[in-house]
Design a protein around this motif. Structure first.
Motif, mmCIF file in Angstrom:
data_model
loop_
_atom_site.group_PDB
_atom_site.id
_atom_site.type_symbol
_atom_site.label_atom_id
_atom_site.label_comp_id
_atom_site.label_asym_id
_atom_site.label_seq_id
_atom_site.Cartn_x
_atom_site.Cartn_y
_atom_site.Cartn_z
ATOM 1 N N PHE A 140 0.890 -1.120 0.124
ATOM 2 C CA PHE A 140 0.022 0.354 -0.042
ATOM 3 C C PHE A 140 0.849 1.066 -0.015
ATOM 4 O O PHE A 140 1.984 0.951 0.434
ATOM 5 C CB PHE A 140 -1.114 -0.179 1.215
ATOM 6 N N GLY A 141 0.193 2.493 -0.389
ATOM 7 C CA GLY A 141 0.943 3.648 -0.235
ATOM 8 C C GLY A 141 1.063 4.264 -1.607
ATOM 9 O O GLY A 141 1.069 3.654 -2.912
ATOM 10 N N CYS A 157 5.425 3.530 0.413
ATOM 11 C CA CYS A 157 5.017 2.116 0.023
ATOM 12 C C CYS A 157 5.418 1.165 1.256
ATOM 13 O O CYS A 157 6.308 0.776 1.482
ATOM 14 C CB CYS A 157 5.654 1.856 -1.145
ATOM 15 N N GLY A 158 4.490 0.416 1.877
ATOM 16 C CA GLY A 158 4.503 -0.362 2.917
ATOM 17 C C GLY A 158 3.895 -1.911 2.516
ATOM 18 O O GLY A 158 3.425 -2.271 1.511
ATOM 19 N N ASN A 159 4.489 -2.591 3.583
ATOM 20 C CA ASN A 159 4.391 -3.993 3.381
ATOM 21 C C ASN A 159 4.813 -4.847 2.457
ATOM 22 O O ASN A 159 4.135 -5.726 1.821
ATOM 23 C CB ASN A 159 2.728 -4.208 3.560
ATOM 24 N N ILE A 160 5.836 -4.416 1.923
ATOM 25 C CA ILE A 160 6.877 -5.096 0.844
ATOM 26 C C ILE A 160 7.699 -6.216 1.236
ATOM 27 O O ILE A 160 8.280 -6.251 2.289
ATOM 28 C CB ILE A 160 7.712 -4.103 0.339
ATOM 29 N N THR A 176 -3.382 1.647 6.204
ATOM 30 C CA THR A 176 -3.089 1.726 5.003
ATOM 31 C C THR A 176 -3.637 2.874 4.075
ATOM 32 O O THR A 176 -3.175 2.802 2.806
ATOM 33 C CB THR A 176 -3.510 0.242 4.273
ATOM 34 N N ASP A 177 -4.479 3.594 4.686
ATOM 35 C CA ASP A 177 -4.885 4.937 3.912
ATOM 36 C C ASP A 177 -3.671 6.035 4.097
ATOM 37 O O ASP A 177 -4.081 7.096 3.451
ATOM 38 C CB ASP A 177 -6.386 5.319 4.365
ATOM 39 N N GLY A 178 -2.754 5.570 5.189
ATOM 40 C CA GLY A 178 -1.843 6.890 5.407
ATOM 41 C C GLY A 178 -1.185 6.439 6.720
ATOM 42 O O GLY A 178 -2.062 6.341 7.906
#
Length: 212
Positions: A61-62, A192-195, A180-182
């Motif tokens: 997300f991001g 960009c998160g949760n990679i 995940t919305d911010g």
């Protein structure tokens, strides 16, 4: 005699008709069974294809996730195959971070760890630091190690688990807020998160975090 012959002929025709009818019913039943088997097989194949279409990028997300390559070693599907330091080295957003990790001698430490969460500053984040200051930090291994390990938390934390105060490998804590919305960490935006990588979960951020 004629009536007897006719009766026998009629009985024979009736028997023949009954035989043909039974055969037709049997054929229809077999066809129905084959159709059912084909339908079941097709359904299973469709479900399998749907499952295999899932990618590592489905969970990220991001706003900057679109900047990650769509294929190759630096893509989401490519990074998930490698341990975190190697995966970062293939990502075009993280070149300066990779250089810093090499200067600090932390490549093997990060790659050999069982499970980590890494807040990874982009090249632009490092570029916001005055050049003289950045060069001085890169040349000071102890300071550099302290800063880099302040960006690393034990365990692979998903977007729900990562929220809150987290103890870093440096010993200090970082504070993650949002969803995940911010989402932010110590006020730095998560781009960009949760990679996923082979041994870590990465959150790309827009600022270099400094320990107290």
């Amino acid at each position: 005699m004629k009536r007897t012959a006719l009766r026998r002929t009629g009985a024979g025709l009736a028997a023949l008709a009954l035989t043909v009818g039974l055969a037709a019913c049997s054929s229809e039943d077999d066809s129905s069974a084959e159709d059912t088997g084909t339908s079941s097989s097709t359904s299973t194949e469709t479900e399998t294809e749907t499952e295999t279409e899932a990618t590592a990028g489905d969970q990220v997300f991001g706003p900057a996730c679109d900047a990650v390559p769509t294929s190759g070693a630096g893509s989401f599907d490519g990074m998930v195959q490698d341990p975190v330091a190697t995966a970062a080295s293939n990502n075009p957003l993280l070149g300066t971070l990779v250089t810093a990790v090499g200067e600090a001698g932390l490549v093997d430490t990060l790659n050999d760890a069982e499970a980590l969460t890494v807040f990874a500053p982009t090249d632009d984040a490092f570029g916001a630091i005055p050049e003289d200051t950045l060069n001085a930090v890169l040349a000071d291994k102890d300071t550099l190690t302290s800063i880099l390990t302040y960006h690393v938390v034990g365990g692979q934390l998903d977007p729900e688990a990562v929220v809150g105060k987290q103890e870093t490998l440096q010993g200090g804590t970082v504070n993650v807020k949002g969803d995940t919305d911010g989402m932010t960490v110590n006020g730095a935006n998560i781009l960009c998160g949760n990679i996923p990588t082979a041994n870590a979960t990465v959150y790309v951020i827009d600022t270099v975090l400094m320990p107290s």
